[in-house]
Design a protein around this motif. Structure first.
Motif, PDB file in Angstrom:
ATOM      1  N   ALA A   1       0.820  -1.212   0.000  1.00 45.38           N
ATOM      2  CA  ALA A   1       0.000   0.000   0.000  1.00 45.38           C
ATOM      3  C   ALA A   1       0.855   1.263   0.000  1.00 45.38           C
ATOM      4  CB  ALA A   1      -0.937  -0.009   1.205  1.00 45.38           C
ATOM      5  N   ARG A   2       1.956   1.250   0.731  1.00 39.70           N
ATOM      6  CA  ARG A   2       2.824   2.433   0.790  1.00 39.70           C
ATOM      7  C   ARG A   2       3.415   2.733  -0.581  1.00 39.70           C
ATOM      8  NH1 ARG A   2       6.219   5.176   4.406  1.00 39.70           N
ATOM      9  NH2 ARG A   2       7.208   6.856   3.214  1.00 39.70           N
ATOM     10  N   ASN A   3       3.877   1.703  -1.266  1.00 44.38           N
ATOM     11  CA  ASN A   3       4.471   1.906  -2.580  1.00 44.38           C
ATOM     12  C   ASN A   3       3.427   2.388  -3.585  1.00 44.38           C
ATOM     13  OD1 ASN A   3       7.051   1.513  -4.117  1.00 44.38           O
ATOM     14  ND2 ASN A   3       5.702   0.266  -5.387  1.00 44.38           N
TER      15      ASN A   3
ATOM     16  N   ASP B   1       1.463   9.541  -5.885  1.00 45.49           N
ATOM     17  CA  ASP B   1       1.989  10.882  -5.624  1.00 45.49           C
ATOM     18  C   ASP B   1       2.874  11.332  -6.787  1.00 45.49           C
ATOM     19  OD1 ASP B   1       0.724  11.202  -3.182  1.00 45.49           O
ATOM     20  OD2 ASP B   1       2.452  10.548  -1.998  1.00 45.49           O
ATOM     21  N   LEU B   2       3.721  10.425  -7.256  1.00 44.40           N
ATOM     22  CA  LEU B   2       4.593  10.744  -8.385  1.00 44.40           C
ATOM     23  C   LEU B   2       3.771  11.028  -9.635  1.00 44.40           C
ATOM     24  CD1 LEU B   2       7.412  10.945  -9.644  1.00 44.40           C
ATOM     25  CD2 LEU B   2       7.356   8.462  -9.976  1.00 44.40           C
ATOM     26  N   ARG B   3       2.772  10.195  -9.889  1.00 45.58           N
ATOM     27  CA  ARG B   3       1.919  10.404 -11.060  1.00 45.58           C
ATOM     28  C   ARG B   3       1.214  11.756 -11.005  1.00 45.58           C
ATOM     29  NH1 ARG B   3      -2.230   5.808 -12.253  1.00 45.58           N
ATOM     30  NH2 ARG B   3      -2.291   6.913 -14.261  1.00 45.58           N
ATOM     31  N   SER B   4       0.771  12.151  -9.806  1.00 44.13           N
ATOM     32  CA  SER B   4       0.023  13.403  -9.686  1.00 44.13           C
ATOM     33  C   SER B   4       0.895  14.613  -9.993  1.00 44.13           C
ATOM     34  CB  SER B   4      -0.583  13.530  -8.287  1.00 44.13           C
ATOM     35  OG  SER B   4       0.418  13.750  -7.308  1.00 44.13           O
ATOM     36  N   VAL B   5       2.204  14.463  -9.835  1.00 43.86           N
ATOM     37  CA  VAL B   5       3.132  15.542 -10.168  1.00 43.86           C
ATOM     38  C   VAL B   5       3.448  15.545 -11.664  1.00 43.86           C
ATOM     39  CG1 VAL B   5       5.478  16.404  -9.823  1.00 43.86           C
ATOM     40  CG2 VAL B   5       4.147  15.600  -7.866  1.00 43.86           C
ATOM     41  N   ILE B   6       3.635  14.348 -12.239  1.00 42.90           N
ATOM     42  CA  ILE B   6       4.112  14.238 -13.615  1.00 42.90           C
ATOM     43  C   ILE B   6       2.993  14.300 -14.656  1.00 42.90           C
ATOM     44  CG2 ILE B   6       5.265  12.706 -15.268  1.00 42.90           C
ATOM     45  CD1 ILE B   6       6.831  11.566 -12.909  1.00 42.90           C
TER      46      ILE B   6
ATOM     47  N   VAL C   1       7.334   4.574 -15.048  1.00 43.19           N
ATOM     48  CA  VAL C   1       6.128   4.641 -14.221  1.00 43.19           C
ATOM     49  C   VAL C   1       5.090   3.642 -14.713  1.00 43.19           C
ATOM     50  CG1 VAL C   1       4.205   6.106 -13.505  1.00 43.19           C
ATOM     51  CG2 VAL C   1       6.521   7.041 -13.548  1.00 43.19           C
ATOM     52  N   GLN C   2       4.902   3.578 -16.037  1.00 39.92           N
ATOM     53  CA  GLN C   2       3.899   2.674 -16.591  1.00 39.92           C
ATOM     54  C   GLN C   2       4.221   1.218 -16.273  1.00 39.92           C
ATOM     55  OE1 GLN C   2       0.952   3.364 -18.080  1.00 39.92           O
ATOM     56  NE2 GLN C   2       1.374   5.485 -17.569  1.00 39.92           N
ATOM     57  N   ARG C   3       5.506   0.844 -16.324  1.00 41.80           N
ATOM     58  CA  ARG C   3       5.881  -0.536 -15.993  1.00 41.80           C
ATOM     59  C   ARG C   3       5.538  -0.849 -14.541  1.00 41.80           C
ATOM     60  NH1 ARG C   3      10.698   0.419 -18.864  1.00 41.80           N
ATOM     61  NH2 ARG C   3      11.955   0.390 -16.965  1.00 41.80           N
ATOM     62  N   SER C   4       5.748   0.125 -13.668  1.00 45.10           N
ATOM     63  CA  SER C   4       5.432  -0.089 -12.255  1.00 45.10           C
ATOM     64  C   SER C   4       3.935  -0.181 -12.010  1.00 45.10           C
ATOM     65  CB  SER C   4       6.019   1.045 -11.409  1.00 45.10           C
ATOM     66  OG  SER C   4       7.423   1.054 -11.491  1.00 45.10           O
ATOM     67  N   LEU C   5       3.149   0.402 -12.923  1.00 39.55           N
ATOM     68  CA  LEU C   5       1.695   0.409 -12.767  1.00 39.55           C
ATOM     69  C   LEU C   5       1.042  -0.903 -13.170  1.00 39.55           C
ATOM     70  CD1 LEU C   5       0.727   3.923 -14.151  1.00 39.55           C
ATOM     71  CD2 LEU C   5       0.333   3.092 -11.831  1.00 39.55           C
ATOM     72  N   SER C   6       1.802  -1.790 -13.774  1.00 37.40           N
ATOM     73  CA  SER C   6       1.214  -3.021 -14.285  1.00 37.40           C
ATOM     74  C   SER C   6       0.384  -3.718 -13.211  1.00 37.40           C
ATOM     75  CB  SER C   6       2.314  -3.968 -14.763  1.00 37.40           C
ATOM     76  OG  SER C   6       1.765  -5.147 -15.271  1.00 37.40           O
ATOM     77  N   GLY C   7      -0.831  -4.047 -13.550  1.00 31.54           N
ATOM     78  CA  GLY C   7      -1.714  -4.733 -12.615  1.00 31.54           C
ATOM     79  C   GLY C   7      -2.682  -3.821 -11.898  1.00 31.54           C
ATOM     80  N   THR C   8      -2.454  -2.493 -11.931  1.00 33.67           N
ATOM     81  CA  THR C   8      -3.345  -1.599 -11.187  1.00 33.67           C
ATOM     82  C   THR C   8      -4.613  -1.261 -11.962  1.00 33.67           C
ATOM     83  OG1 THR C   8      -2.304   0.441 -12.023  1.00 33.67           O
ATOM     84  CG2 THR C   8      -1.387  -0.536 -10.010  1.00 33.67           C
ATOM     85  N   ARG C   9      -4.599  -1.424 -13.276  1.00 31.34           N
ATOM     86  CA  ARG C   9      -5.764  -1.034 -14.072  1.00 31.34           C
ATOM     87  C   ARG C   9      -6.757  -2.174 -14.258  1.00 31.34           C
ATOM     88  NH1 ARG C   9      -1.636   2.176 -17.406  1.00 31.34           N
ATOM     89  NH2 ARG C   9      -1.958   4.305 -16.632  1.00 31.34           N
TER      90      ARG C   9
ATOM     91  N   LEU D   1      -8.794   2.573  -6.085  1.00 29.62           N
ATOM     92  CA  LEU D   1      -7.866   1.670  -5.399  1.00 29.62           C
ATOM     93  C   LEU D   1      -7.807   1.982  -3.900  1.00 29.62           C
ATOM     94  CD1 LEU D   1      -4.990   1.678  -8.043  1.00 29.62           C
ATOM     95  CD2 LEU D   1      -6.563  -0.205  -7.553  1.00 29.62           C
ATOM     96  N   ASN D   2      -8.837   2.694  -3.423  1.00 30.62           N
ATOM     97  CA  ASN D   2      -8.964   3.024  -1.996  1.00 30.62           C
ATOM     98  C   ASN D   2      -7.848   3.933  -1.496  1.00 30.62           C
ATOM     99  OD1 ASN D   2     -11.342   1.405  -1.618  1.00 30.62           O
ATOM    100  ND2 ASN D   2     -10.018  -0.412  -1.593  1.00 30.62           N
ATOM    101  N   LEU D   3      -7.371   4.814  -2.376  1.00 29.15           N
ATOM    102  CA  LEU D   3      -6.408   5.840  -1.997  1.00 29.15           C
ATOM    103  C   LEU D   3      -7.080   7.202  -2.111  1.00 29.15           C
ATOM    104  CD1 LEU D   3      -3.233   4.702  -3.973  1.00 29.15           C
ATOM    105  CD2 LEU D   3      -3.688   4.346  -1.548  1.00 29.15           C
ATOM    106  N   GLN D   4      -6.571   8.173  -1.395  1.00 27.44           N
ATOM    107  CA  GLN D   4      -7.112   9.523  -1.480  1.00 27.44           C
ATOM    108  C   GLN D   4      -6.006  10.489  -1.847  1.00 27.44           C
ATOM    109  OE1 GLN D   4      -9.246  10.886   1.960  1.00 27.44           O
ATOM    110  NE2 GLN D   4      -9.722  12.886   1.071  1.00 27.44           N
ATOM    111  N   LEU D   5      -6.159  11.143  -3.011  1.00 25.08           N
ATOM    112  CA  LEU D   5      -5.228  12.176  -3.435  1.00 25.08           C
ATOM    113  C   LEU D   5      -5.869  13.536  -3.221  1.00 25.08           C
ATOM    114  CD1 LEU D   5      -3.744  10.853  -6.819  1.00 25.08           C
ATOM    115  CD2 LEU D   5      -2.755  10.708  -4.531  1.00 25.08           C
ATOM    116  N   ASP D   6      -5.033  14.554  -3.116  1.00 23.81           N
ATOM    117  CA  ASP D   6      -5.546  15.910  -2.959  1.00 23.81           C
ATOM    118  C   ASP D   6      -6.235  16.351  -4.244  1.00 23.81           C
ATOM    119  OD1 ASP D   6      -4.458  16.037  -0.431  1.00 23.81           O
ATOM    120  OD2 ASP D   6      -2.562  16.886  -1.150  1.00 23.81           O
ATOM    121  N   SER D   7      -7.427  16.913  -4.116  1.00 24.16           N
ATOM    122  CA  SER D   7      -8.113  17.470  -5.268  1.00 24.16           C
ATOM    123  C   SER D   7      -7.415  18.756  -5.684  1.00 24.16           C
ATOM    124  CB  SER D   7      -9.583  17.756  -4.946  1.00 24.16           C
ATOM    125  OG  SER D   7     -10.255  16.554  -4.609  1.00 24.16           O
TER     126      SER D   7
END
Length: 243
Positions: free
Chosen positions: A97-99, A105-110, A176-184, A234-240
């Motif tokens: 969950a931390r990762n 967080d990284l995606r929201s910046v980039i 980033v996309q490689r790390s995202l594998s499985g989240t979609r 994914l049950n995470l909360q990002l800043d609007s």
């Protein structure tokens, strides 16, 4: 040695190659395969993990791109002498969950900035590629083909990176996309009564429309809103974003 763990949902070949490469990397990190050691053959890995040789081949390619492995023509794949190299890399998003939170967080910046840049720089070919991926997701949504939907989703986001025409940004977003594998895939597997895939696809349409129109601010906002919603799925909360 580690084995390919069970998963709660089916994996496409692309997702399997991510899992296999992650497991082999773990063994390299643990010095099961020492620097300079020759790795087992594709066939041996395929039998061990219960996957096709094509999946293993893709996994080895990813390890080469990340600086863990080198190939010798006609001989095989070897662990590099200085493992890990100097390549920038990320842990798989679904590791814990931390990762997963850190990656969002990284995606929201980039990604909002990348979407804005894509809106300013997109070519007719870029728009056509994004439209094809979007249409493929529409087809997957209608047919219920979750794996095709997730794969087309990946292509859509890859297409946004390509439309920036920024080589450095494309390489970073590829990591980033490689790390995202499985989240979609979980989103595409979720149907009625909470059709998360339909909600995600509506967000994709809004993002595509902004990029196609060349509206960089609208594209930036659409990308950020999509990330906030994707995190929520994914049950995470990002800043609007601020209005």
């Amino acid at each position: 040695m580690t084995e390919l763990p069970d998963t709660a949902f089916p994996l496409s070949s692309a997702h399997l190659s991510d899992r296999v490469s992650a497991l082999i990397e773990e063994e390299i990190r643990a010095a099961i395969w020492a620097p300079g050691a020759r790795l087992p053959t594709e066939r041996a890995f395929a039998e061990r993990f219960g996957v096709s040789r094509a999946v293993v081949r893709e996994a080895i390619s990813r390890l080469k791109a990340d600086g863990w492995v080198r190939s010798r023509q006609g001989v095989g794949a070897f662990v590099v002498e200085q493992v890990g190299g100097a390549n920038f890399r990320l842990e798989p998003a679904m590791k814990d969950a931390r990762n997963l939170r850190d990656l969002f967080d990284l995606r929201s910046v980039i990604e909002p900035g990348a979407a804005a840049l894509a809106a300013r720089r997109r070519s007719p070919g870029d728009v056509a590629a994004l439209r094809r991926a979007l249409q493929d997701m529409d087809v997957a949504l209608s047919s219920g083909d979750s794996e095709y939907g997730a794969a087309s989703d990946d292509r859509f986001h890859d297409g946004i990176a390509a439309a920036t025409h920024s080589p450095h940004l494309q390489r970073l977003m590829s990591v980033v996309q490689r790390s995202l594998s499985g989240t979609r895939l979980p989103t595409w597997l979720n149907r009625a009564p909470l059709d998360l895939a339909a909600a995600a696809q509506a967000e994709h349409h809004r993002l595509f429309a902004a990029i196609e129109a060349g509206d960089s601010l609208a594209a930036q906002h659409a990308a950020h809103d999509h990330l906030v919603a994707a995190a929520g799925r994914l049950n995470l909360q990002l800043d609007s974003r601020d209005e």
